[in-house]
Design an enzyme around this catalytic site. Structure first.
Site, PDB file in Angstrom:
ATOM      1  N   LYS A  54       0.888  -1.215   0.134  1.00  0.00           N
ATOM      2  CA  LYS A  54      -0.022  -0.052  -0.027  1.00  0.00           C
ATOM      3  C   LYS A  54       0.991   1.353  -0.025  1.00  0.00           C
ATOM      4  O   LYS A  54       0.578   2.168  -0.584  1.00  0.00           O
ATOM      5  CB  LYS A  54      -0.974   0.056   1.352  1.00  0.00           C
ATOM      6  CG  LYS A  54      -1.937  -0.920   1.151  1.00  0.00           C
ATOM      7  CD  LYS A  54      -2.998  -1.286   2.459  1.00  0.00           C
ATOM      8  CE  LYS A  54      -3.923  -2.355   2.106  1.00  0.00           C
ATOM      9  NZ  LYS A  54      -4.330  -2.838   3.183  1.00  0.00           N
ATOM     10  N   GLN A  98      -5.204  -1.564   9.404  1.00  0.00           N
ATOM     11  CA  GLN A  98      -5.076  -3.044   8.782  1.00  0.00           C
ATOM     12  C   GLN A  98      -5.689  -4.251   9.716  1.00  0.00           C
ATOM     13  O   GLN A  98      -5.456  -4.073  10.984  1.00  0.00           O
ATOM     14  CB  GLN A  98      -3.346  -3.285   8.490  1.00  0.00           C
ATOM     15  CG  GLN A  98      -3.334  -4.784   7.668  1.00  0.00           C
ATOM     16  CD  GLN A  98      -3.832  -4.643   6.165  1.00  0.00           C
ATOM     17  OE1 GLN A  98      -3.721  -3.633   5.730  1.00  0.00           O
ATOM     18  NE2 GLN A  98      -4.203  -5.796   5.869  1.00  0.00           N
ATOM     19  N   ASP A 121     -11.493   2.310   3.215  1.00  0.00           N
ATOM     20  CA  ASP A 121     -11.766   0.864   3.266  1.00  0.00           C
ATOM     21  C   ASP A 121     -13.468   0.610   3.122  1.00  0.00           C
ATOM     22  O   ASP A 121     -13.861  -0.344   2.550  1.00  0.00           O
ATOM     23  CB  ASP A 121     -11.388   0.335   4.746  1.00  0.00           C
ATOM     24  CG  ASP A 121     -10.270  -0.771   4.736  1.00  0.00           C
ATOM     25  OD1 ASP A 121     -10.038  -1.165   3.774  1.00  0.00           O
ATOM     26  OD2 ASP A 121      -9.506  -0.514   5.813  1.00  0.00           O
TER      27      ASP A 121
HETATM   28  N1  GUN Z   1      -7.136  -7.231   5.797  1.00  0.00           N
HETATM   29  C1  GUN Z   1      -7.201  -7.712   4.777  1.00  0.00           C
HETATM   30  N2  GUN Z   1      -7.940  -7.078   3.815  1.00  0.00           N
HETATM   31  C2  GUN Z   1      -8.077  -5.852   4.239  1.00  0.00           C
HETATM   32  C3  GUN Z   1      -8.823  -4.730   3.897  1.00  0.00           C
HETATM   33  O1  GUN Z   1      -9.083  -4.464   2.682  1.00  0.00           O
HETATM   34  N3  GUN Z   1      -8.629  -3.459   4.618  1.00  0.00           N
HETATM   35  C4  GUN Z   1      -8.097  -3.682   5.906  1.00  0.00           C
HETATM   36  N4  GUN Z   1      -8.174  -2.505   6.692  1.00  0.00           N
HETATM   37  N5  GUN Z   1      -7.584  -4.816   6.381  1.00  0.00           N
HETATM   38  C5  GUN Z   1      -7.538  -5.976   5.453  1.00  0.00           C
END
Ligand code: GUN
Length: 285
Positions: A54, A98, A121
């Site tokens: 990211k 996350q 998200d």
């Molecule tokens: N963990 C796995 N996929 C995601 C996601 O799309 N967003 C977040 N915040 N955590 C994750």
């Protein structure tokens, strides 16, 4: 193999180029760049990799990127404080915590603490609710990516039998809502579904997000169907999807491979959502 491949990296590259092109004009107007803050707690190796990707993608597109790495033993209060600080930071347009979080931390209050307008998200109940009623919202990134892949092959969802296998809040449920919004007839399957193979065989479009390696077999697929495999499962040092590619690709009309399918779409749609938040803040939409 008779199926045509839906190549996520190609779709993602096109969207990212669009972001870079659009951002030039926006930055010239505002003198600012979109800012994304990611919070990661602990040392989960998969999460570390996702967060590094990211950060790398944000920087490549010219965004401001911050990663806040908190120790495994951080308290709920300390994490909430960090979220609140980022909520008030004018240079941060998107906040992502996350997941998963360590067991001693409750996920819900943390997600609820993120301002809905910075919730790139799309996990905050305000955004989830808006998505459900078809109002403007941040669409969760992986489901949004699935829709972009279908648009890429010009797939007309109207009246199609779309089956979603998996009912998670992150993928299955929002994908089902987005397909419904686009006038598909949607069936959602899960671990208690009876005659899963038979239900899958009726699908013109099959979206699978269960996290079980190669669970969906080729003879569960309607000839010519479109198959989107969201699963990414490490098996014997390799990554495989939730669909048995070898057999499924002989039957499907289109299929997304793993790797090389949905993977890069998630981060790309996170960038799209962050850009959207930036544009809203500066009234550029
Ligand atoms: N963990 C796995 N996929 C995601 C996601 O799309 N967003 C977040 N915040 N955590 C994750």
């Amino acid at each position: 193999m008779s199926a045509r491949l839906i190549k996520g990296p190609e779709v993602a590259a096109k969207i990212r180029q669009g972001i870079v092109d659009e951002l030039k004009g926006l930055t010239a107007k505002t003198g600012k760049v979109p800012g994304l803050a990611v919070i990661i707690v602990g040392e989960n190796p998969a999460s570390q990799t996702y967060v590094r990707n990211k950060e790398r993608t944000s920087k490549k597109l010219g965004f401001h990127s911050e990663v806040h790495r908190l120790p495994e033993n951080v308290t709920q209060e300390e994490l909430l404080e960090m979220v609140n600080r980022l909520n008030m930071d004018d240079d941060i347009h998107g906040i992502l915590v996350q997941l998963p979080l360590p067991k001693h931390i409750e996920e819900e209050p943390v997600i609820h603490a993120i301002l809905p307008e910075k919730d790139v998200d799309g996990f905050h109940p305000v955004n989830v609710g808006n998505l459900l009623i078809g109002a403007e919202s941040y669409i969760p990134c992986t489901p949004h990516g699935v829709i972009k892949m279908l648009e890429h092959i010009d797939y007309d969802l109207k009246g199609k039998n779309a089956t979603v296998v998996g009912r998670s809040n992150i993928v299955g449920k929002p994908v089902a809502i987005l397909l419904l919004e686009r006038h598909a007839t949607v069936t959602v399957c899960h671990s208690r579904t009876q005659n899963l193979a038979e239900v899958c065989r009726r699908a013109d479009l099959l979206v699978v997000a269960v996290g079980r390696p190669e669970m969906i077999k080729g003879d569960w697929i309607k000839p010519g169907a479109v198959v989107i495999d969201v699963g990414i499962n490490p098996v014997d040092g390799k990554l495989v999807g939730d669909v048995e590619f070898e057999t499924a690709s002989k039957v499907a009309g289109y299929i997304s491979p793993v790797p090389g399918g949905v993977g890069p779409m998630t981060i790309t749609m996170l960038m799209v959502n962050t850009l959207q938040s930036f544009k809203k803040k500066y009234k550029l939409v």
